[in-house]
Design a protein around this motif. Structure first.
Motif, PDB file in Angstrom:
ATOM      1  N   LYS A 127       4.361   0.763   3.308  1.00  0.00           N
ATOM      2  CA  LYS A 127       4.548   2.493   2.952  1.00  0.00           C
ATOM      3  C   LYS A 127       5.819   3.421   3.706  1.00  0.00           C
ATOM      4  O   LYS A 127       5.657   4.378   4.159  1.00  0.00           O
ATOM      5  CB  LYS A 127       3.138   3.199   3.044  1.00  0.00           C
ATOM      6  CG  LYS A 127       1.954   2.833   1.182  1.00  0.00           C
ATOM      7  CD  LYS A 127       1.076   3.574   1.417  1.00  0.00           C
ATOM      8  CE  LYS A 127       0.484   2.949  -0.027  1.00  0.00           C
ATOM      9  NZ  LYS A 127      -0.225   3.701  -0.213  1.00  0.00           N
ATOM     10  N   ARG A 128       6.542   2.967   5.167  1.00  0.00           N
ATOM     11  CA  ARG A 128       6.902   3.890   5.798  1.00  0.00           C
ATOM     12  C   ARG A 128       8.351   2.290   6.136  1.00  0.00           C
ATOM     13  O   ARG A 128       9.065   2.899   7.060  1.00  0.00           O
ATOM     14  CB  ARG A 128       6.183   3.809   7.250  1.00  0.00           C
ATOM     15  CG  ARG A 128       4.928   4.306   6.875  1.00  0.00           C
ATOM     16  CD  ARG A 128       4.164   4.478   8.329  1.00  0.00           C
ATOM     17  NE  ARG A 128       3.270   5.500   8.289  1.00  0.00           N
ATOM     18  CZ  ARG A 128       2.442   5.489   9.481  1.00  0.00           C
ATOM     19  NH1 ARG A 128       3.652   5.128  10.959  1.00  0.00           N
ATOM     20  NH2 ARG A 128       2.308   7.040   9.857  1.00  0.00           N
ATOM     21  N   ASN A 158      12.313   2.891   0.421  1.00  0.00           N
ATOM     22  CA  ASN A 158      11.645   3.282   1.414  1.00  0.00           C
ATOM     23  C   ASN A 158      10.358   4.591   0.749  1.00  0.00           C
ATOM     24  O   ASN A 158      11.184   5.440   0.564  1.00  0.00           O
ATOM     25  CB  ASN A 158      12.404   3.786   3.225  1.00  0.00           C
ATOM     26  CG  ASN A 158      11.542   4.197   3.980  1.00  0.00           C
ATOM     27  OD1 ASN A 158       9.802   4.644   3.504  1.00  0.00           O
ATOM     28  ND2 ASN A 158      11.924   3.909   5.109  1.00  0.00           N
ATOM     29  N   ASP A 191       8.614   6.108   2.859  1.00  0.00           N
ATOM     30  CA  ASP A 191       8.112   7.465   3.319  1.00  0.00           C
ATOM     31  C   ASP A 191       9.199   8.258   2.672  1.00  0.00           C
ATOM     32  O   ASP A 191       9.995   8.330   2.787  1.00  0.00           O
ATOM     33  CB  ASP A 191       8.615   6.981   4.399  1.00  0.00           C
ATOM     34  CG  ASP A 191       7.832   7.956   5.713  1.00  0.00           C
ATOM     35  OD1 ASP A 191       7.501   9.379   5.251  1.00  0.00           O
ATOM     36  OD2 ASP A 191       8.239   7.742   6.466  1.00  0.00           O
ATOM     37  N   PRO A 206      11.923   9.591   5.361  1.00  0.00           N
ATOM     38  CA  PRO A 206      11.715   8.157   6.208  1.00  0.00           C
ATOM     39  C   PRO A 206      12.322   9.135   8.496  1.00  0.00           C
ATOM     40  O   PRO A 206      13.466   9.453   8.233  1.00  0.00           O
ATOM     41  CB  PRO A 206      13.590   7.169   5.435  1.00  0.00           C
ATOM     42  CG  PRO A 206      13.007   7.891   4.033  1.00  0.00           C
ATOM     43  CD  PRO A 206      12.408   9.174   4.385  1.00  0.00           C
ATOM     44  N   LYS A 207      12.375   8.412   8.756  1.00  0.00           N
ATOM     45  CA  LYS A 207      12.451   7.808  10.254  1.00  0.00           C
ATOM     46  C   LYS A 207      13.707   8.002  10.591  1.00  0.00           C
ATOM     47  O   LYS A 207      14.218   8.099  11.695  1.00  0.00           O
ATOM     48  CB  LYS A 207      11.159   7.535  11.522  1.00  0.00           C
ATOM     49  CG  LYS A 207       9.690   8.103  11.169  1.00  0.00           C
ATOM     50  CD  LYS A 207       9.484   9.232  10.882  1.00  0.00           C
ATOM     51  CE  LYS A 207       8.194   9.489  10.619  1.00  0.00           C
ATOM     52  NZ  LYS A 207       7.510   9.675   9.382  1.00  0.00           N
TER      53      LYS A 207
END
Length: 399
Positions: A43-44, A156, A158, A161-162
Protein backbone atom coordinates in the motif's frame (compact mmCIF):
# COMPACT_ATOMS: atom_id res chain seq x y z
CA UNK A 1 27.80 -3.92 -20.23
CA UNK A 2 26.72 -0.45 -19.17
CA UNK A 3 28.68 1.21 -16.40
CA UNK A 4 25.32 1.85 -14.73
CA UNK A 5 25.37 -1.78 -13.70
CA UNK A 6 27.70 -2.43 -10.79
CA UNK A 7 27.85 -6.19 -10.84
CA UNK A 8 29.39 -8.29 -8.11
CA UNK A 9 30.08 -11.92 -7.43
CA UNK A 10 27.78 -13.57 -4.84
CA UNK A 11 30.69 -13.56 -2.36
CA UNK A 12 31.05 -9.78 -2.61
CA UNK A 13 31.21 -7.66 0.53
CA UNK A 14 27.70 -6.32 -0.02
CA UNK A 15 26.28 -9.77 -0.65
CA UNK A 16 27.97 -11.24 2.41
CA UNK A 17 26.63 -8.36 4.50
CA UNK A 18 23.18 -9.83 3.96
CA UNK A 19 24.25 -12.74 6.14
CA UNK A 20 24.37 -16.50 5.73
CA UNK A 21 21.94 -17.62 8.42
CA UNK A 22 18.83 -19.66 7.60
CA UNK A 23 15.70 -17.68 6.73
CA UNK A 24 12.55 -18.10 8.88
CA UNK A 25 9.62 -19.77 7.12
CA UNK A 26 6.73 -17.94 8.81
CA UNK A 27 6.88 -14.93 6.44
CA UNK A 28 6.02 -17.32 3.60
CA UNK A 29 2.69 -18.51 5.03
CA UNK A 30 1.73 -16.44 8.08
CA UNK A 31 -1.51 -14.47 7.82
CA UNK A 32 -0.24 -12.01 10.42
CA UNK A 33 2.97 -11.34 8.50
CA UNK A 34 1.01 -10.94 5.28
CA UNK A 35 -1.17 -8.29 6.89
CA UNK A 36 1.96 -6.36 7.79
CA UNK A 37 3.27 -6.69 4.22
CA UNK A 38 0.01 -5.33 2.84
CA UNK A 39 0.30 -2.19 4.92
CA UNK A 40 4.06 -1.71 5.04
CA UNK A 41 4.86 -2.55 1.43
CA UNK A 42 2.08 -2.98 -1.10
CA UNK A 43 0.00 0.00 0.00
CA UNK A 44 3.08 2.25 -0.01
CA UNK A 45 5.11 1.14 -3.00
CA UNK A 46 5.18 1.77 -6.75
CA UNK A 47 3.66 -1.24 -8.52
CA UNK A 48 3.64 -2.02 -12.23
CA UNK A 49 0.11 -2.68 -13.47
CA UNK A 50 0.30 -2.20 -17.25
CA UNK A 51 1.80 -0.44 -20.25
CA UNK A 52 0.95 2.68 -22.22
CA UNK A 53 0.28 0.60 -25.34
CA UNK A 54 -2.96 -0.44 -23.60
CA UNK A 55 -4.07 3.21 -23.70
CA UNK A 56 -3.41 4.08 -27.35
CA UNK A 57 -5.83 7.00 -27.70
CA UNK A 58 -7.88 9.56 -25.86
CA UNK A 59 -10.68 7.81 -23.97
CA UNK A 60 -8.79 4.53 -23.56
CA UNK A 61 -9.04 2.98 -20.11
CA UNK A 62 -8.02 -0.14 -18.21
CA UNK A 63 -9.10 -1.48 -14.82
CA UNK A 64 -6.89 -3.44 -12.42
CA UNK A 65 -8.11 -5.36 -9.38
CA UNK A 66 -5.76 -5.30 -6.39
CA UNK A 67 -7.07 -7.86 -3.93
CA UNK A 68 -4.39 -7.14 -1.33
CA UNK A 69 -5.96 -3.68 -0.89
CA UNK A 70 -9.57 -4.62 -1.71
CA UNK A 71 -9.18 -1.99 -4.41
CA UNK A 72 -10.18 -1.58 -8.04
CA UNK A 73 -8.11 0.96 -9.98
CA UNK A 74 -9.26 2.82 -13.10
CA UNK A 75 -6.49 4.10 -15.38
CA UNK A 76 -7.42 6.52 -18.18
CA UNK A 77 -5.93 8.56 -21.01
CA UNK A 78 -7.65 11.90 -21.67
CA UNK A 79 -7.51 14.46 -24.49
CA UNK A 80 -4.38 16.06 -23.07
CA UNK A 81 -2.66 12.63 -23.48
CA UNK A 82 -2.03 12.45 -19.74
CA UNK A 83 -2.46 9.12 -18.00
CA UNK A 84 -4.41 9.30 -14.75
CA UNK A 85 -5.45 6.75 -12.15
CA UNK A 86 -8.46 6.73 -9.83
CA UNK A 87 -10.19 4.43 -7.43
CA UNK A 88 -12.96 2.75 -9.41
CA UNK A 89 -15.50 4.09 -6.93
CA UNK A 90 -18.41 6.49 -7.36
CA UNK A 91 -18.12 9.28 -4.79
CA UNK A 92 -21.87 9.18 -4.12
CA UNK A 93 -22.22 5.86 -2.27
CA UNK A 94 -19.17 3.87 -3.29
CA UNK A 95 -20.52 1.82 -6.19
CA UNK A 96 -17.87 0.59 -8.62
CA UNK A 97 -18.20 2.55 -11.87
CA UNK A 98 -16.73 0.09 -14.37
CA UNK A 99 -17.19 -3.66 -14.53
CA UNK A 100 -15.12 -4.27 -17.69
CA UNK A 101 -11.34 -4.70 -17.90
CA UNK A 102 -10.73 -2.16 -20.66
CA UNK A 103 -12.36 -0.07 -23.36
CA UNK A 104 -12.73 3.42 -24.76
CA UNK A 105 -15.02 6.08 -23.34
CA UNK A 106 -14.80 9.71 -22.31
CA UNK A 107 -17.26 9.47 -19.42
CA UNK A 108 -18.06 6.91 -16.75
CA UNK A 109 -21.60 6.65 -15.39
CA UNK A 110 -22.40 4.95 -12.12
CA UNK A 111 -24.96 2.17 -12.67
CA UNK A 112 -26.67 2.93 -9.33
CA UNK A 113 -27.77 6.58 -9.52
CA UNK A 114 -26.24 7.77 -12.82
CA UNK A 115 -23.58 10.06 -11.46
CA UNK A 116 -21.33 10.76 -14.46
CA UNK A 117 -17.60 11.52 -14.39
CA UNK A 118 -15.26 12.48 -17.21
CA UNK A 119 -11.98 10.68 -17.80
CA UNK A 120 -10.06 13.34 -15.89
CA UNK A 121 -12.07 12.47 -12.79
CA UNK A 122 -14.46 15.44 -12.44
CA UNK A 123 -18.14 14.93 -11.67
CA UNK A 124 -19.96 16.25 -14.75
CA UNK A 125 -23.54 15.44 -13.88
CA UNK A 126 -25.75 13.92 -11.19
CA UNK A 127 -29.57 13.71 -11.22
CA UNK A 128 -31.28 16.15 -8.87
CA UNK A 129 -27.91 17.23 -7.51
CA UNK A 130 -29.42 20.40 -6.05
CA UNK A 131 -30.74 18.36 -3.14
CA UNK A 132 -27.21 17.36 -2.05
CA UNK A 133 -25.26 19.34 0.52
CA UNK A 134 -22.02 19.42 -1.45
CA UNK A 135 -20.58 20.94 -4.60
CA UNK A 136 -19.62 18.97 -7.71
CA UNK A 137 -16.02 20.08 -7.47
CA UNK A 138 -15.78 18.25 -4.15
CA UNK A 139 -17.08 14.97 -5.61
CA UNK A 140 -14.33 14.16 -8.10
CA UNK A 141 -13.04 10.60 -8.35
CA UNK A 142 -10.40 9.72 -5.78
CA UNK A 143 -6.98 10.02 -7.38
CA UNK A 144 -4.28 7.36 -7.23
CA UNK A 145 -0.63 8.31 -7.77
CA UNK A 146 0.48 7.12 -11.22
CA UNK A 147 3.78 7.24 -13.09
CA UNK A 148 5.25 5.95 -16.34
CA UNK A 149 8.78 4.75 -17.05
CA UNK A 150 9.83 3.09 -20.31
CA UNK A 151 6.16 2.74 -21.20
CA UNK A 152 5.43 0.77 -18.02
CA UNK A 153 2.58 2.16 -15.91
CA UNK A 154 3.04 2.16 -12.13
CA UNK A 155 0.59 3.14 -9.40
CA UNK A 156 1.15 3.87 -5.73
CA UNK A 157 -1.72 3.59 -3.25
CA UNK A 158 -0.01 5.87 -0.74
CA UNK A 159 -1.97 9.16 -0.87
CA UNK A 160 1.35 11.01 -0.59
CA UNK A 161 4.17 8.82 -1.98
CA UNK A 162 7.47 9.44 -0.24
CA UNK A 163 9.33 9.54 -3.57
CA UNK A 164 8.58 9.87 -7.25
CA UNK A 165 8.58 6.82 -9.51
CA UNK A 166 11.90 7.81 -11.10
CA UNK A 167 13.52 8.36 -7.72
CA UNK A 168 12.16 4.98 -6.63
CA UNK A 169 13.64 3.25 -9.69
CA UNK A 170 16.99 5.04 -9.42
CA UNK A 171 19.43 4.00 -12.19
CA UNK A 172 16.88 1.53 -13.57
CA UNK A 173 14.82 4.39 -15.01
CA UNK A 174 17.54 5.55 -17.40
CA UNK A 175 18.44 2.00 -18.39
CA UNK A 176 14.87 0.93 -19.10
CA UNK A 177 14.29 3.84 -21.46
CA UNK A 178 16.83 2.18 -23.76
CA UNK A 179 15.01 -1.18 -23.80
CA UNK A 180 12.50 -2.54 -26.33
CA UNK A 181 9.73 -2.29 -23.72
CA UNK A 182 9.96 1.51 -23.91
CA UNK A 183 8.95 1.37 -27.58
CA UNK A 184 6.47 -1.52 -27.34
CA UNK A 185 3.19 -1.27 -29.19
CA UNK A 186 1.75 -4.69 -28.32
CA UNK A 187 2.37 -7.68 -26.10
CA UNK A 188 1.68 -11.35 -25.47
CA UNK A 189 0.29 -12.09 -22.01
CA UNK A 190 -0.10 -15.04 -19.69
CA UNK A 191 -1.96 -14.51 -16.38
CA UNK A 192 -2.01 -17.20 -13.72
CA UNK A 193 -3.22 -17.69 -10.16
CA UNK A 194 -1.11 -19.87 -7.94
CA UNK A 195 -1.44 -21.36 -4.47
CA UNK A 196 1.81 -19.80 -3.37
CA UNK A 197 2.97 -16.88 -1.27
CA UNK A 198 4.06 -13.96 -3.45
CA UNK A 199 7.67 -14.12 -2.24
CA UNK A 200 7.90 -17.87 -2.68
CA UNK A 201 6.52 -17.53 -6.20
CA UNK A 202 8.74 -14.59 -7.10
CA UNK A 203 11.84 -16.25 -5.64
CA UNK A 204 11.55 -19.12 -8.07
CA UNK A 205 12.43 -16.69 -10.86
CA UNK A 206 15.37 -15.15 -9.00
CA UNK A 207 17.53 -18.29 -8.95
CA UNK A 208 18.82 -20.76 -11.53
CA UNK A 209 19.73 -23.52 -9.09
CA UNK A 210 16.56 -25.41 -10.12
CA UNK A 211 16.89 -25.19 -13.91
CA UNK A 212 18.55 -28.51 -14.65
CA UNK A 213 16.09 -30.38 -12.41
CA UNK A 214 12.77 -28.76 -13.30
CA UNK A 215 13.27 -27.74 -16.93
CA UNK A 216 15.30 -30.44 -18.70
CA UNK A 217 12.64 -30.72 -21.41
CA UNK A 218 11.38 -27.19 -21.89
CA UNK A 219 14.34 -24.96 -21.23
CA UNK A 220 17.19 -26.59 -19.38
CA UNK A 221 19.08 -27.48 -22.52
CA UNK A 222 19.56 -23.85 -23.40
CA UNK A 223 20.05 -22.50 -19.89
CA UNK A 224 22.69 -24.91 -18.55
CA UNK A 225 25.82 -26.35 -20.11
CA UNK A 226 29.11 -28.11 -19.45
CA UNK A 227 30.78 -24.84 -18.47
CA UNK A 228 27.93 -23.88 -16.13
CA UNK A 229 25.95 -26.98 -15.12
CA UNK A 230 23.48 -24.98 -13.01
CA UNK A 231 23.22 -22.01 -15.37
CA UNK A 232 24.25 -19.60 -12.63
CA UNK A 233 24.30 -15.88 -13.52
CA UNK A 234 27.72 -14.41 -14.19
CA UNK A 235 27.30 -11.54 -11.73
CA UNK A 236 24.91 -9.81 -9.35
CA UNK A 237 24.16 -6.22 -8.40
CA UNK A 238 22.40 -4.55 -5.48
CA UNK A 239 20.68 -1.18 -5.81
CA UNK A 240 18.95 -0.23 -2.59
CA UNK A 241 15.71 -2.22 -2.49
CA UNK A 242 16.30 -3.48 -6.05
CA UNK A 243 18.73 -6.01 -7.49
CA UNK A 244 20.16 -7.17 -10.82
CA UNK A 245 21.88 -10.15 -12.32
CA UNK A 246 23.59 -10.86 -15.61
CA UNK A 247 22.20 -14.03 -17.16
CA UNK A 248 24.77 -16.48 -18.47
CA UNK A 249 24.75 -17.03 -22.24
CA UNK A 250 25.20 -20.66 -23.19
CA UNK A 251 27.58 -20.76 -26.18
CA UNK A 252 26.31 -24.22 -27.19
CA UNK A 253 22.61 -24.44 -26.32
CA UNK A 254 20.77 -27.68 -26.86
CA UNK A 255 17.55 -26.79 -28.68
CA UNK A 256 14.66 -28.89 -29.95
CA UNK A 257 13.87 -28.92 -33.65
CA UNK A 258 10.83 -26.71 -33.00
CA UNK A 259 12.92 -24.21 -31.03
CA UNK A 260 15.48 -24.11 -33.81
CA UNK A 261 12.78 -23.46 -36.38
CA UNK A 262 10.94 -20.82 -34.37
CA UNK A 263 14.00 -18.90 -33.23
CA UNK A 264 15.60 -19.31 -36.60
CA UNK A 265 12.69 -17.32 -38.01
CA UNK A 266 12.29 -14.83 -35.18
CA UNK A 267 15.79 -13.94 -34.06
CA UNK A 268 17.25 -12.80 -37.40
CA UNK A 269 14.21 -10.60 -38.01
CA UNK A 270 14.41 -9.04 -34.55
CA UNK A 271 18.15 -8.45 -34.59
CA UNK A 272 17.78 -6.38 -37.74
CA UNK A 273 15.60 -3.84 -35.92
CA UNK A 274 17.53 -0.92 -34.46
CA UNK A 275 14.65 -0.26 -32.06
CA UNK A 276 15.44 -3.49 -30.21
CA UNK A 277 19.13 -2.92 -29.62
CA UNK A 278 20.46 -1.84 -26.21
CA UNK A 279 23.78 -1.97 -24.32
CA UNK A 280 22.79 -4.21 -21.41
CA UNK A 281 23.14 -7.70 -22.87
CA UNK A 282 21.26 -10.38 -20.96
CA UNK A 283 20.53 -8.18 -17.96
CA UNK A 284 17.82 -9.01 -15.42
CA UNK A 285 16.28 -6.21 -13.35
CA UNK A 286 14.47 -7.22 -10.13
CA UNK A 287 12.44 -4.24 -8.96
CA UNK A 288 11.17 -4.13 -5.40
CA UNK A 289 8.91 -5.62 -4.41
CA UNK A 290 7.41 -7.87 -7.09
CA UNK A 291 8.55 -7.08 -10.66
CA UNK A 292 11.39 -8.40 -12.78
CA UNK A 293 12.33 -7.72 -16.38
CA UNK A 294 14.68 -9.27 -18.91
CA UNK A 295 15.40 -6.95 -21.80
CA UNK A 296 16.77 -9.30 -24.46
CA UNK A 297 15.80 -8.17 -28.00
CA UNK A 298 14.37 -11.59 -28.81
CA UNK A 299 12.15 -11.80 -25.73
CA UNK A 300 11.53 -8.51 -23.84
CA UNK A 301 10.08 -10.21 -20.81
CA UNK A 302 8.24 -8.68 -17.84
CA UNK A 303 6.81 -10.65 -14.92
CA UNK A 304 5.16 -9.37 -11.74
CA UNK A 305 3.55 -11.28 -8.87
CA UNK A 306 0.66 -9.67 -6.98
CA UNK A 307 -0.29 -11.02 -3.55
CA UNK A 308 -3.86 -12.17 -2.99
CA UNK A 309 -3.46 -13.76 0.43
CA UNK A 310 -0.64 -15.18 2.51
CA UNK A 311 -0.72 -18.34 0.42
CA UNK A 312 -2.12 -17.24 -2.93
CA UNK A 313 -0.87 -14.92 -5.67
CA UNK A 314 -1.53 -13.78 -9.21
CA UNK A 315 1.27 -13.55 -11.73
CA UNK A 316 1.31 -11.61 -14.98
CA UNK A 317 3.88 -12.56 -17.62
CA UNK A 318 4.22 -10.32 -20.65
CA UNK A 319 6.47 -10.33 -23.68
CA UNK A 320 6.43 -6.86 -25.22
CA UNK A 321 6.81 -6.38 -28.97
CA UNK A 322 7.70 -3.35 -31.07
CA UNK A 323 5.47 -2.99 -34.11
CA UNK A 324 3.15 -5.49 -35.70
CA UNK A 325 4.28 -8.84 -37.10
CA UNK A 326 5.94 -8.10 -40.42
CA UNK A 327 5.34 -11.59 -41.80
CA UNK A 328 4.01 -15.04 -40.93
CA UNK A 329 7.40 -16.27 -39.73
CA UNK A 330 7.74 -13.44 -37.24
CA UNK A 331 4.20 -14.09 -36.01
CA UNK A 332 5.03 -17.75 -35.50
CA UNK A 333 8.19 -16.85 -33.62
CA UNK A 334 6.33 -14.47 -31.31
CA UNK A 335 3.58 -16.99 -30.60
CA UNK A 336 6.15 -19.69 -29.94
CA UNK A 337 8.03 -17.46 -27.49
CA UNK A 338 4.89 -17.04 -25.39
CA UNK A 339 3.99 -20.73 -25.67
CA UNK A 340 7.46 -21.73 -24.47
CA UNK A 341 7.22 -19.28 -21.55
CA UNK A 342 3.95 -20.93 -20.54
CA UNK A 343 5.44 -24.41 -20.84
CA UNK A 344 8.38 -23.46 -18.65
CA UNK A 345 6.10 -21.79 -16.14
CA UNK A 346 3.83 -24.83 -15.86
CA UNK A 347 6.84 -26.78 -14.62
CA UNK A 348 7.71 -24.03 -12.14
CA UNK A 349 4.17 -23.84 -10.87
CA UNK A 350 4.09 -27.49 -9.82
CA UNK A 351 7.10 -27.16 -7.52
CA UNK A 352 6.15 -23.72 -6.16
CA UNK A 353 2.80 -25.05 -5.00
CA UNK A 354 4.45 -28.16 -3.58
CA UNK A 355 6.83 -25.91 -1.63
CA UNK A 356 3.90 -23.88 -0.30
CA UNK A 357 2.10 -27.00 0.86
CA UNK A 358 5.27 -28.10 2.59
CA UNK A 359 5.63 -24.82 4.46
CA UNK A 360 1.99 -24.27 5.46
CA UNK A 361 2.04 -26.52 8.51
CA UNK A 362 4.79 -24.51 10.15
CA UNK A 363 6.69 -27.70 10.95
CA UNK A 364 9.75 -26.39 9.11
CA UNK A 365 11.03 -23.33 10.93
CA UNK A 366 13.82 -22.25 8.56
CA UNK A 367 14.94 -22.54 4.96
CA UNK A 368 18.56 -22.51 3.78
CA UNK A 369 19.95 -20.36 0.98
CA UNK A 370 23.26 -20.88 -0.80
CA UNK A 371 25.50 -18.15 -2.18
CA UNK A 372 23.89 -18.25 -5.64
CA UNK A 373 20.48 -17.61 -4.07
CA UNK A 374 21.64 -14.23 -2.84
CA UNK A 375 18.84 -12.38 -4.64
CA UNK A 376 16.29 -14.31 -2.57
CA UNK A 377 18.07 -13.31 0.62
CA UNK A 378 18.21 -9.69 -0.50
CA UNK A 379 14.44 -9.61 -1.14
CA UNK A 380 13.68 -11.20 2.22
CA UNK A 381 15.91 -8.78 4.14
CA UNK A 382 14.39 -5.75 2.37
CA UNK A 383 10.84 -6.95 2.96
CA UNK A 384 11.48 -7.76 6.61
CA UNK A 385 13.15 -4.41 7.18
CA UNK A 386 10.01 -2.65 5.92
CA UNK A 387 7.78 -4.87 8.06
CA UNK A 388 9.82 -4.28 11.21
CA UNK A 389 9.91 -0.51 10.58
CA UNK A 390 6.14 -0.51 10.16
CA UNK A 391 5.71 -2.37 13.46
CA UNK A 392 7.79 0.28 15.15
CA UNK A 393 5.59 2.99 13.64
CA UNK A 394 2.51 1.25 15.03
CA UNK A 395 4.09 0.89 18.48
CA UNK A 396 4.84 4.63 18.55
CA UNK A 397 1.30 5.42 17.51
CA UNK A 398 2.56 7.10 14.36
CA UNK A 399 -0.15 5.52 12.20
Amino acid sequence: MSELHQYQRPESEEAMALGTDPIPTAPYFSDDYFELEREAIFKRTWLNIGHVCELPESGSFIVRELEFADASILITRSKDAEIRAFHNVCTHRGTQLIATDSGTRNTFTCPYHSWTFNNTGELRGAPDFERFYVEKKDCSLLKVAVGVCAGLIFINLDPEPKQSLHDFLGPFAEQWEQLPVAKASTYSEYVYEIDGNWKLTYDNFQENYHLRFIHPRSGGGGAVGADNPFGYPTAYGFHGDHRTQQIWANPNPVLSDTQKFAFGKLIPALLQKDSLQHPFGRAYWATYPNLFMIGTPTQPFVHYVMPISARKSRGVIRIYWVGEDSNASERFGREFSMAMARDVHSEDRMVIEAAQRGLNSGALKHIHLQSQEVLLRHLYTRVDAKVQAYKQEMSRGAL
